[in-house]
Scaffold this motif. Structure first.
Motif, mmCIF file in Angstrom:
data_model
loop_
_atom_site.group_PDB
_atom_site.id
_atom_site.type_symbol
_atom_site.label_atom_id
_atom_site.label_comp_id
_atom_site.label_asym_id
_atom_site.label_seq_id
_atom_site.Cartn_x
_atom_site.Cartn_y
_atom_site.Cartn_z
ATOM 1 N N SER A 142 35.868 38.424 40.019
ATOM 2 C CA SER A 142 36.438 39.629 39.429
ATOM 3 C C SER A 142 37.454 40.265 40.369
ATOM 4 O O SER A 142 37.345 40.148 41.593
ATOM 5 C CB SER A 142 35.337 40.652 39.123
ATOM 6 O OG SER A 142 34.379 40.119 38.242
ATOM 7 N N SER A 166 39.051 39.490 34.989
ATOM 8 C CA SER A 166 38.525 38.182 35.335
ATOM 9 C C SER A 166 39.602 37.403 36.085
ATOM 10 O O SER A 166 40.797 37.546 35.798
ATOM 11 C CB SER A 166 38.129 37.412 34.073
ATOM 12 O OG SER A 166 37.078 38.061 33.403
ATOM 13 N N THR A 201 28.258 39.573 36.479
ATOM 14 C CA THR A 201 29.407 40.003 35.671
ATOM 15 C C THR A 201 30.479 40.724 36.467
ATOM 16 O O THR A 201 31.612 40.861 36.004
ATOM 17 C CB THR A 201 28.942 40.942 34.549
ATOM 18 O OG1 THR A 201 28.452 42.161 35.130
ATOM 19 C CG2 THR A 201 27.835 40.294 33.727
#
Length: 275
Positions: free
Chosen positions: A136, A154, A206
């Protein structure tokens, strides 16, 4: 500021900065700075000239030499950072709300093929990459006086391209700098208007930011922030009072404590890099 970059010695034990002096000059409103992972080249964003300078870094003394324009065509560039593998450089364009991506020559350090990597930001400045494997990128939306968010994108593991950029967290106060803890578990965001630093937890899968709280104290229009390679200290550039704060980083909680001025002789410092 005075269009220079200062170089300080870093105490290997205490992390304190000393013997700070001009390392190079001739820049044009330099704001952001980054150094390749191998330490051979430094890059400086020249806000007024719309360029990025490249300097050679002496492996023994750390001195900057042979500074020259590495790339042009930016729009009020402020932040600059380099990918961990050294293949790409990213430059935030404040005026156009974009981030540019450039290829980095593995031998010469030259920047080529600079193109827009992502858009839709609000006065972007600080750019940082996750260090916990979530692939990220984080961009601080400064937008002076009204910016409240940090965007997350991303990062393509092969091409370095940025995609899917969206607000990762809000509630900041004209966020300027972003840095990740050495273990990647925490992100630090400087709130330039509120004179604070926020600490956020980073999801290992994430990359999402959550649980952002104020950490550390005594800052004055904090701009750039960085964490030492060993993870023990964080450094914050205080544009408001021409100082750099050094804070201890709690190895368990990531909290910043014992923040105090270190080094001296700065002029509107905007970025801090530990090489």
């Amino acid at each position: 500021g005075n269009n220079t970059v200062s170089q300080c010695s870093v105490d290997a034990t205490t992390g304190a900065l000393s013997n700070c002096a001009s390392a190079s000059s001739g820049f044009s409103n330099p704001y952001g700075m980054a150094v390749l992972a191998n330490g051979s080249y430094a890059y400086v964003a020249n806000f007024s000239a719309n360029t990025v300078s490249q300097c050679s870094v002496n492996a023994t003394t750390g001195a900057l030499t042979n500074c020259a324009t590495a790339a042009t065509g930016f729009s009020s560039p402020v932040g600059v950072t380099v990918s961990a593998n050294g293949s790409y450089a990213y430059v935030s364009n404040y005026s156009t709300g974009t981030v540019s991506q450039c290829n980095v020559n593995a031998t010469t350090g030259a920047l080529t093929n600079c193109v827009s990597a992502a858009s839709g930001f609000l006065g972007p400045i600080g750019v940082a990459f996750s260090t916990n494997g979530s692939s990220s990128a984080y961009v601080a939306n400064f937008d002076y006086g009204s910016g409240t968010t940090v965007s997350m994108c991303s990062v393509d593991a092969t091409t370095g391209a940025l995609s899917g950029c969206a607000a990762a967290s809000s509630g900041f106060s004209s966020p300027y700098g972003v840095a990740l803890s050495a273990n990647g578990s925490y992100a630090y965001v400087t709130n330039s208007v509120a004179n604070t630093v926020s600490q956020c937890s980073v999801d290992a899968t994430t990359g999402a930011l959550s649980g952002c709280v104020t950490t550390g104290s005594g800052f004055s229009s904090p701009y750039g922030v960085t964490v030492s390679p060993n993870g023990n200290y964080a450094y914050v550039a205080n544009d408001g009072n021409n100082t750099v704060s050094q804070c201890s980083v709690n190895s368990t909680t990531g909290a910043l404590t014992s923040c105090a001025s270190t080094g001296s002789g700065f002029s509107n410092p905007a970025s801090v890099v530990i090489n």
